[in-house]
Design a protein around this motif. Structure first.
Motif, short mmCIF file in Angstrom:
data_model
loop_
_atom_site.label_atom_id
_atom_site.label_comp_id
_atom_site.label_asym_id
_atom_site.label_seq_id
_atom_site.Cartn_x
_atom_site.Cartn_y
_atom_site.Cartn_z
N LYS A 285 0.73 -1.01 -0.26
CA LYS A 285 -0.34 0.08 -0.08
C LYS A 285 1.18 1.32 0.07
CE LYS A 285 -4.41 -0.81 0.04
NZ LYS A 285 -4.20 0.01 -1.07
N VAL A 286 0.73 2.23 -1.18
CA VAL A 286 1.15 3.49 -0.64
C VAL A 286 0.43 4.62 -0.02
CG1 VAL A 286 2.25 5.05 -2.25
CG2 VAL A 286 1.99 2.69 -3.05
N GLU A 287 1.21 4.26 1.58
CA GLU A 287 0.37 5.89 2.12
C GLU A 287 1.48 7.00 2.54
OE1 GLU A 287 -0.46 3.28 5.60
OE2 GLU A 287 -2.52 2.35 4.13
N ASP A 288 0.77 8.41 2.59
CA ASP A 288 1.95 9.36 2.17
C ASP A 288 3.25 8.99 1.39
OD1 ASP A 288 -0.09 10.53 4.29
OD2 ASP A 288 1.08 9.48 6.05
N ASN A 289 2.79 8.76 0.47
CA ASN A 289 3.86 8.41 -0.23
C ASN A 289 4.66 7.35 -0.32
OD1 ASN A 289 3.01 11.39 -2.33
ND2 ASN A 289 3.88 12.26 -0.42
N LYS A 290 4.33 6.44 0.76
CA LYS A 290 5.68 5.82 1.32
C LYS A 290 5.35 4.00 0.84
CE LYS A 290 7.45 6.99 4.87
NZ LYS A 290 6.71 7.91 5.33
N ALA A 291 6.14 3.91 0.31
CA ALA A 291 5.65 2.15 0.63
C ALA A 291 7.04 1.41 1.35
CB ALA A 291 5.78 1.24 -0.58
N THR A 292 6.31 0.03 2.31
CA THR A 292 7.32 -1.00 2.01
C THR A 292 6.94 -2.46 1.55
OG1 THR A 292 5.99 0.16 4.82
CG2 THR A 292 7.62 -2.07 4.82
N LEU A 293 8.73 -2.42 2.02
CA LEU A 293 8.67 -3.50 0.68
C LEU A 293 9.79 -4.30 1.41
CD1 LEU A 293 9.06 -1.25 -2.41
CD2 LEU A 293 7.23 -2.98 -2.65
N PRO A 294 9.29 -5.26 2.20
CA PRO A 294 10.07 -6.20 3.09
C PRO A 294 10.93 -7.60 1.91
CG PRO A 294 8.49 -6.35 3.50
CD PRO A 294 7.98 -4.88 2.85
N GLY A 295 12.37 -7.10 1.97
CA GLY A 295 12.69 -8.74 1.42
C GLY A 295 13.29 -8.47 0.15
#
Length: 311
Positions: A285-295
């Motif tokens: 999910k892109v929230e506040d222009n950011k996305a978490t991409l583990p691994g």
């Protein structure tokens, strides 16, 4: 009769592999009777500068266009037109050695084309030295080993193959280096981002892709402290928005990768539909222009292919 001179180069915004593969391939081709010069399509990044200073290797001449200097060229570490010199259509491409997808590339004459799904182009070139029974000079072995360390994040990237491992071990022996301790030092040298502006960082290792008519730009910076890098988030966003407006990118993805944990935080700016496709492709999910991409550590294997599929 002497052979006509050809230039050998990697992609724009060169990384360690793009430049080192050009030098290694040019040397090999010259041993095989060609007349080539390795050049670079941009200044060295922090990591590459560390490598070339460390092994006292001269960085190649920098060009942005051929400007009629030669009629023929050899490409390493890229094939897509938008990643090459501005006047690539004006010259004949005689050789390509690459490990990326093939796109936006065609020639009017037959050529030598070698593409293998390995972690690093220098691994393919190492194999070619063995096949041709050409000895690899120590300095060239050192920068080729550095390329493999860079492209595979010290063999931790999902792009790493057994051939990359064998190549790195062999090249490190030839160069006389302990690749594990040197490799960590080298990767950390490339993560000292404080001296660079946010504009420089989003340009440093960035590639453009035409995804079914959508213009996508994917940049990547490596760090050992993502939070520290994100202290300048508002500047990153301002510069990316300006870049999108200026260059017409529909989607700009900045990957900020922690080389110690092999996780990435993405700064994502663009039109609504491409952002929705990015979310679907990367299952995030892109929230506040950011996305978490583990691994996620590899643009080539973990980001571009699923994005392509969505577009």
């Amino acid at each position: 009769m002497p052979k006509e001179k050809e230039l050998v180069f990697g992609h724009k915004n060169p990384d360690t592999d793009a430049v080192s593969a050009a030098i290694a391939y040019s040397y090999l081709q010259n041993q095989l009777g060609y007349n080539t010069e390795a050049v670079a399509l941009g200044e060295p990044n922090l990591e590459t500068k560390f490598v070339y200073d460390h092994f006292n290797v001269k960085y190649p001449r920098i060009i942005s266009a051929i400007n009629g200097e030669v009629k023929k060229v050899m490409l390493v570490d890229h094939n897509e037109r938008q990643q090459s010199v501005s006047d690539i259509d004006d010259v004949e491409v005689t050789h390509v050695v690459d490990h990326h997808r093939i796109a936006n590339f065609e020639t009017s004459l037959p050529l030598y084309y070698r593409a293998e799904p390995l972690g690093c182009v220098s691994t393919i070139i190492w194999k070619m030295y063995l096949e041709e029974d050409v000895e690899i000079p120590g300095q060239i072995a050192a920068i080729m080993a550095s390329s493999i360390i860079s492209d595979t994040l010290l063999l931790k990237s999902p792009t790493t193959t057994d051939e990359d491992r064998a190549a790195l071990k062999s090249l490190a022996e030839t160069a006389g280096i302990d690749y594990e301790s040197y490799g960590l030092e080298m990767l950390k040298a490339g993560t000292n981002l404080d001296s660079k502006s946010t504009q420089e960082l989003i340009d440093m290792d960035a590639k453009s892709f035409d995804m079914n008519g959508t213009s996508v730009r994917v940049a990547q910076v490596n760090t050992v402290d993502v939070d520290d890098t994100l202290k300048r988030e508002s500047d990153f966003i301002k510069d990316i928005k300006a870049e999108n407006a200026d260059k017409g990118y529909n989607l700009f993805v900045l990957l900020i990768t922690n080389i110690l944990t092999s996780d990435t935080t993405g700064v994502i700016i663009g039109d609504a539909d491409p952002i929705a496709k990015f979310e679907k492709a990367l299952n995030t999910k892109v929230e506040d222009n950011k996305a978490t991409l583990p691994g996620v550590v590899s643009r080539k294997k973990q980001v571009v292919p699923p994005l392509n599929e969505q577009f």
